[in-house]
Design an enzyme around this catalytic site. Sequence first.
Site, PDB file in Angstrom:
ATOM      1  N   SER A   9       0.868  -1.178   0.000  1.00 40.01           N
ATOM      2  CA  SER A   9       0.000   0.000   0.000  1.00 40.01           C
ATOM      3  C   SER A   9       0.902   1.225   0.000  1.00 40.01           C
ATOM      4  O   SER A   9       1.909   1.237  -0.717  1.00 40.01           O
ATOM      5  CB  SER A   9      -0.942  -0.056   1.213  1.00 40.01           C
ATOM      6  OG  SER A   9      -1.928   0.948   1.124  1.00 40.01           O
ATOM      7  N   HIS A  36      -3.030  -1.503  -2.947  1.00 42.18           N
ATOM      8  CA  HIS A  36      -4.194  -0.668  -2.651  1.00 42.18           C
ATOM      9  C   HIS A  36      -4.193   0.527  -3.588  1.00 42.18           C
ATOM     10  O   HIS A  36      -3.189   1.228  -3.716  1.00 42.18           O
ATOM     11  CB  HIS A  36      -4.147  -0.168  -1.205  1.00 42.18           C
ATOM     12  CG  HIS A  36      -4.341  -1.243  -0.201  1.00 42.18           C
ATOM     13  ND1 HIS A  36      -4.051  -1.071   1.127  1.00 42.18           N
ATOM     14  CD2 HIS A  36      -4.798  -2.516  -0.309  1.00 42.18           C
ATOM     15  CE1 HIS A  36      -4.334  -2.177   1.794  1.00 42.18           C
ATOM     16  NE2 HIS A  36      -4.772  -3.078   0.929  1.00 42.18           N
ATOM     17  N   ASP A 129      -3.864  -4.664   6.560  1.00 39.73           N
ATOM     18  CA  ASP A 129      -4.201  -5.614   5.512  1.00 39.73           C
ATOM     19  C   ASP A 129      -2.981  -6.460   5.159  1.00 39.73           C
ATOM     20  O   ASP A 129      -1.877  -5.951   5.018  1.00 39.73           O
ATOM     21  CB  ASP A 129      -4.711  -4.876   4.272  1.00 39.73           C
ATOM     22  CG  ASP A 129      -5.345  -5.801   3.257  1.00 39.73           C
ATOM     23  OD1 ASP A 129      -5.796  -6.900   3.646  1.00 39.73           O
ATOM     24  OD2 ASP A 129      -5.404  -5.421   2.077  1.00 39.73           O
TER      25      ASP A 129
END
Length: 185
Positions: A9, A36, A129
């Site tokens: 991310s 992401h 995540d």
Amino acid sequence: MNMIIIGGSAGSFNTILSILNGLDKNFSVPIVIVLHRLKNYESSFEDILRHHTHYIVKEVEDKEIIKNGIVYTAPSNYHLLLEENNTFSLDVSELVNYSRPSIDVTFESASAILKEKCCGILLSGANNDGAKGLKRIAENNGTTIIQDCQEAEYKNMPNAAKLIYKYHQELNTKNIINKLNNEYC
């Protein structure tokens, strides 16, 4: 079939480029990148990877057959899953860890299918995540790597993985590249 899945991310884009450019030119294991991204925003992510690496790079299509030598990217606003017949599937179920695609979803799906042939790498990011999915890969005897927290621009993701499972290999970018070249080339 072996597969490498890289999740990241915030702060992971340059590391992804470095890893891809550091791999041996004969590296043919399929690589899946779950990054992401903003939904409903046209991204040039795949174009940048194509332009700055020697790989064939493509955004995954639903029911696509997985092939060696390709770098696959998870499309924005879809969860990316692996199927037992060596294909991908896309899913629009609820967000996981505020994300779709979710790194956890892809890690868990790939681990269930590939078991010890799955290598999960979790890079820089600002949420949790990927931590649970990476633990699942480890539980299925796959290879698990987190980016060195001292190197990661945003430490939350690799740190979360380390907090729930302390046996991941914590490597800097150079050592990630060396490990992949030594074990998968």
